[in-house]
Each structure stands twice: as structure tokens, then as C-alpha cells.
Design a protein around this motif. Structure first.
Motif, PDB file in Angstrom:
ATOM      1  N   ASN A  41     -31.113 -81.091-143.780  1.00  0.00           N
ATOM      2  CA  ASN A  41     -29.854 -80.434-143.439  1.00  0.00           C
ATOM      3  C   ASN A  41     -28.881 -81.442-142.849  1.00  0.00           C
ATOM      4  N   SER A  42     -29.165 -82.738-143.048  1.00  0.00           N
ATOM      5  CA  SER A  42     -28.313 -83.855-142.621  1.00  0.00           C
ATOM      6  C   SER A  42     -28.071 -83.893-141.122  1.00  0.00           C
ATOM      7  N   LEU A  43     -28.930 -83.248-140.337  1.00  0.00           N
ATOM      8  CA  LEU A  43     -28.787 -83.248-138.893  1.00  0.00           C
ATOM      9  C   LEU A  43     -29.512 -84.449-138.311  1.00  0.00           C
ATOM     10  N   SER A  44     -28.739 -85.449-137.862  1.00  0.00           N
ATOM     11  CA  SER A  44     -29.343 -86.622-137.226  1.00  0.00           C
ATOM     12  C   SER A  44     -30.007 -86.232-135.921  1.00  0.00           C
ATOM     13  N   PHE A  45     -29.289 -85.438-135.110  1.00  0.00           N
ATOM     14  CA  PHE A  45     -29.875 -84.912-133.881  1.00  0.00           C
ATOM     15  C   PHE A  45     -29.020 -83.775-133.353  1.00  0.00           C
ATOM     16  N   ARG A  46     -29.642 -82.954-132.552  1.00  0.00           N
ATOM     17  CA  ARG A  46     -28.976 -81.911-131.776  1.00  0.00           C
ATOM     18  C   ARG A  46     -29.681 -81.865-130.425  1.00  0.00           C
ATOM     19  N   ASN A  47     -28.957 -82.192-129.371  1.00  0.00           N
ATOM     20  CA  ASN A  47     -29.497 -82.154-128.013  1.00  0.00           C
ATOM     21  C   ASN A  47     -28.856 -81.000-127.267  1.00  0.00           C
ATOM     22  N   VAL A  48     -29.672 -80.269-126.507  1.00  0.00           N
ATOM     23  CA  VAL A  48     -29.196 -79.105-125.772  1.00  0.00           C
ATOM     24  C   VAL A  48     -29.736 -79.161-124.344  1.00  0.00           C
ATOM     25  N   LEU A  49     -28.895 -78.801-123.389  1.00  0.00           N
ATOM     26  CA  LEU A  49     -29.290 -78.669-121.989  1.00  0.00           C
ATOM     27  C   LEU A  49     -28.587 -77.432-121.451  1.00  0.00           C
ATOM     28  N   GLY A  50     -29.362 -76.498-120.865  1.00  0.00           N
ATOM     29  CA  GLY A  50     -28.727 -75.270-120.413  1.00  0.00           C
ATOM     30  C   GLY A  50     -29.494 -74.546-119.331  1.00  0.00           C
ATOM     31  N   ALA A  51     -28.869 -73.463-118.847  1.00  0.00           N
ATOM     32  CA  ALA A  51     -29.469 -72.624-117.821  1.00  0.00           C
ATOM     33  C   ALA A  51     -28.907 -71.211-117.958  1.00  0.00           C
ATOM     34  N   LEU A 153     -22.503 -78.864-146.004  1.00  0.00           N
ATOM     35  CA  LEU A 153     -23.658 -77.966-146.010  1.00  0.00           C
ATOM     36  C   LEU A 153     -23.212 -76.514-146.001  1.00  0.00           C
ATOM     37  N   LYS A 154     -24.107 -75.624-146.400  1.00  0.00           N
ATOM     38  CA  LYS A 154     -23.812 -74.197-146.381  1.00  0.00           C
ATOM     39  C   LYS A 154     -23.888 -73.672-144.947  1.00  0.00           C
ATOM     40  N   ARG A 155     -23.098 -72.670-144.683  1.00  0.00           N
ATOM     41  CA  ARG A 155     -23.100 -72.072-143.346  1.00  0.00           C
ATOM     42  C   ARG A 155     -24.417 -71.354-143.045  1.00  0.00           C
ATOM     43  N   PHE A 156     -25.046 -70.804-144.071  1.00  0.00           N
ATOM     44  CA  PHE A 156     -26.293 -70.054-143.890  1.00  0.00           C
ATOM     45  C   PHE A 156     -27.436 -70.798-144.571  1.00  0.00           C
TER      46      PHE A 156
END
Length: 168
Positions: A41-51, A153-156
Motif C-alpha cells: 500500500n506504499s506506506l513507508s511508515f505510520r507512527n501514532v502516539l495518543g491518549a 492508491l484507492k481510498r478503500f
């Protein structure tokens, strides 16, 4: 997960997620961190930080539901786009788990808006069949929808996965 068929890569994706849940009165405060990548899906990275806050209810002896709502920072980069993107998103989810005699079902559904035009939604469902006390077969389907993807890329999109689990 990395997989090859006839020497050619057919999957190269990964997902790490850590969550800390602290009881506060009758509910919970939760903090989470996540790293994800998906070559196809061509995603090199996705980083998330939350609360956020988490609310749980036991529906019966064998089923439960949880609802969570909070805020998260997201930083992502797609391979076709040289610029990485960062967002502040609201994150909302509902999770359900039901245990049967020899199988279980669980579902988690997220809606994560950054604003009225930028929305991410994920729906993840899994059935686990217990073959024995230590061996099970899992069937999973995960659907994702994003209104703003910075590539062609496609949305879905969705993924179907089958796996074996061995506990010892």
C-alpha cells in the motif's frame, strides 16, 4: 510480516502496538503508541502516539464491549510522496469480544477524523477456532478507508488473513 511466492515478495507489512491502561474511578485512562508499514500500500511508515478515555461493559459472562475516545498524533510517509505528513486526529473506537465453547469472535472499529474532509476508518474482525487447548486457527478481515491518501492508491482497501496460533 514478509512473505514470498516463487521468489517474489507477496507481502511486506508490519504493525506494532503498545497500550497502557490505568483505572480511574469506574473507567480507564489509556495511552498508546503504534508503528506500521505496508509495502504493497506504499506506506513507508505510520507512527501514532495518543491518549484517551476507555469505558468497558461486561454484557454477559462470555462477552464484553469497550468504547474509547481520545486524541492522537499521527506521522506518516508514503513511498510515492517525498513529503511526510503529520496530523492531530480524534480517535474513537468500539471493541467487542464474545467467547463461545470452541471458538471466539472479536471486532474493533475505529473512526479517526483529522477534520471534516480528512477521515480514517478501520474495521477489523477475527474468528478464532480452537482445535485443541494449545492450537487454534484464526480468520481475519480488515477493511480500511481514508478520504485523503497522498498517492494514487484507492481510498478503500481490505486484507484477508488466515493464521495458526500455538500456545505453550
Amino acid at each position: 510480516t514478509s512473505s514470498r511466492k516463487n521468489g517474489e515478495a507477496v507481502q511486506n507489512a508490519g504493525f506494532y502496538h503498545a497500550r497502557y491502561i490505568q483505572p480511574i474511578r469506574a473507567n480507564f485512562l489509556e495511552c498508546f503508541v503504534q508503528r506500521e508499514w505496508d509495502e504493497f500500500n506504499s506506506l513507508s511508515f505510520r507512527n501514532v502516539l495518543g491518549a484517551g478515555l476507555r469505558f468497558e461493559w461486561e454484557l454477559s459472562e462470555k462477552s464484553e464491549v469497550a468504547f474509547g475516545s481520545g486524541v492522537m498524533g499521527e506521522h506518516q510517509k508514503y513511498k510515492q510522496n517525498l513529503i511526510s505528513q503529520s496530523f492531530i486526529r480524534f480517535t474513537n473506537y468500539i471493541a467487542y469480544h464474545r467467547q463461545f465453547d470452541r471458538w471466539s469472535y472479536q471486532s474493533i472499529n475505529y473512526v479517526q477524523p483529522a477534520n471534516f474532509k480528512n477521515l480514517s476508518a478501520i474495521s477489523d474482525h477475527e474468528v478464532e477456532l480452537m482445535v485443541s487447548k494449545s492450537l487454534s486457527i484464526k480468520f481475519n478481515i480488515k477493511a480500511q478507508y481514508n478520504t485523503e491518501i497522498p498517492t494514487d492508491l484507492k481510498r478503500f482497501n481490505y486484507k484477508i488473513r488466515q493464521s495458526f496460533s500455538w500456545s505453550f
